[in-house]
Design an enzyme around this catalytic site. Sequence first.
Site, mmCIF file in Angstrom:
data_model
loop_
_atom_site.group_PDB
_atom_site.id
_atom_site.type_symbol
_atom_site.label_atom_id
_atom_site.label_comp_id
_atom_site.label_asym_id
_atom_site.label_seq_id
_atom_site.Cartn_x
_atom_site.Cartn_y
_atom_site.Cartn_z
ATOM 1 N N LEU A 167 -0.955 4.893 -0.153
ATOM 2 C CA LEU A 167 -0.923 3.846 -0.495
ATOM 3 C C LEU A 167 -2.117 2.964 0.393
ATOM 4 O O LEU A 167 -2.021 3.295 1.473
ATOM 5 C CB LEU A 167 0.454 2.836 -0.489
ATOM 6 C CG LEU A 167 1.411 3.488 -1.327
ATOM 7 C CD1 LEU A 167 2.816 2.631 -1.091
ATOM 8 C CD2 LEU A 167 1.303 3.388 -2.779
ATOM 9 N N ASP A 168 -2.729 2.117 -0.333
ATOM 10 C CA ASP A 168 -3.551 1.192 0.200
ATOM 11 C C ASP A 168 -2.786 0.433 1.429
ATOM 12 O O ASP A 168 -1.693 0.075 1.274
ATOM 13 C CB ASP A 168 -4.566 0.280 -0.478
ATOM 14 C CG ASP A 168 -5.446 1.342 -1.411
ATOM 15 O OD1 ASP A 168 -5.886 2.077 -1.114
ATOM 16 O OD2 ASP A 168 -5.714 0.659 -2.313
ATOM 17 N N ARG A 169 -3.562 -0.067 2.493
ATOM 18 C CA ARG A 169 -2.935 -0.849 3.677
ATOM 19 C C ARG A 169 -2.012 -2.022 3.034
ATOM 20 O O ARG A 169 -1.154 -2.321 3.414
ATOM 21 C CB ARG A 169 -3.835 -1.108 4.479
ATOM 22 C CG ARG A 169 -3.292 -2.168 5.418
ATOM 23 C CD ARG A 169 -4.463 -2.653 6.542
ATOM 24 N NE ARG A 169 -3.853 -3.673 7.550
ATOM 25 C CZ ARG A 169 -4.461 -3.464 8.833
ATOM 26 N NH1 ARG A 169 -5.505 -2.828 9.087
ATOM 27 N NH2 ARG A 169 -4.166 -4.489 9.601
ATOM 28 N N THR A 185 -0.991 -2.483 -0.247
ATOM 29 C CA THR A 185 -0.175 -2.039 -1.208
ATOM 30 C C THR A 185 1.356 -1.928 -0.570
ATOM 31 O O THR A 185 1.566 -1.150 0.111
ATOM 32 C CB THR A 185 -0.610 -1.000 -1.798
ATOM 33 O OG1 THR A 185 -2.056 -1.285 -2.537
ATOM 34 C CG2 THR A 185 0.179 -0.768 -3.092
ATOM 35 N N ARG A 221 -6.631 -1.216 -8.276
ATOM 36 C CA ARG A 221 -7.607 -2.382 -8.127
ATOM 37 C C ARG A 221 -8.771 -2.438 -8.848
ATOM 38 O O ARG A 221 -9.314 -3.352 -9.246
ATOM 39 C CB ARG A 221 -7.564 -2.315 -6.476
ATOM 40 C CG ARG A 221 -6.239 -2.309 -5.917
ATOM 41 C CD ARG A 221 -6.631 -2.120 -4.230
ATOM 42 N NE ARG A 221 -7.406 -2.826 -3.798
ATOM 43 C CZ ARG A 221 -7.838 -2.936 -2.447
ATOM 44 N NH1 ARG A 221 -7.261 -1.780 -1.797
ATOM 45 N NH2 ARG A 221 -8.607 -3.561 -1.830
#
Length: 253
Positions: A77-79, A81, A176
């Site tokens: 997961l992105d930072r 998210t 995104r």
Amino acid sequence: MSGVSHSIRVVLETDAFVVINKLPSTLVHNEPGVPAAADGGVAKNGEKIEGKGEREGIINLLRKQLDDNALFPVHRLDRDTSGILLVAKGKQATKDLSLLFQNREIQKYYWALCDKKTSKKQGSVIGDMEKSRNGSWKLTRKTDKPAATQFFSYGLGGGVRAVLAKPHTGKTHQIRVALKSLGAAVLGDKRYGGAKSDRMYLHATRILFSLSGQDYDIEVKPDNGALFLGEEFQSLYQRIGRPDALPWPKIKL
């Protein structure tokens, strides 16, 4: 220096994997620090360095919390998210779960909030993704190795829309970039032009898969951020219920 100063929130633990509820603004992996300037700011060269000032990722913290060094993430997961992060226990489970992702045998669902209308209320975004500037990605018209995301969009009032997204692939920044291409960047997503907010409003909410003859359906409701906690979103969340029960059209990749 730690990227997370709290205990990791474990949602489910089995012999093969752990599911955690990742908070926004937390790292998955360790990240090197940056050298400090004499005045306490960041040095002008901004070069990352190992060791001193390193920010600890959630995987390292989970290994310490569960006293198990054989924990490995099988997706990311992105930072900024939040939500479901699946972590395998040991090499065999890592191989088995990674294969499920590779074969697209894991269903994933995300909630995102935007302050603009998507160009269509439901549908899909399919196209190759290419590196852009400064770590960003962009969608192209090519479909050689496409990212594919389906979605439904709902009005919450006050100019805010909720988007339920179902990614069929696992490209970096996929949801995104897909929402930006629809003219509705995620709220708080500075990289892709989202409006300023108290957090980036992207949350991994549900994951479904089968492993070793056992079916798993894991849900983590968004519980961080004023808009996710607001009455409008909470009402929508209850009304939608199971995202996998919605009429998602079949797509070919």
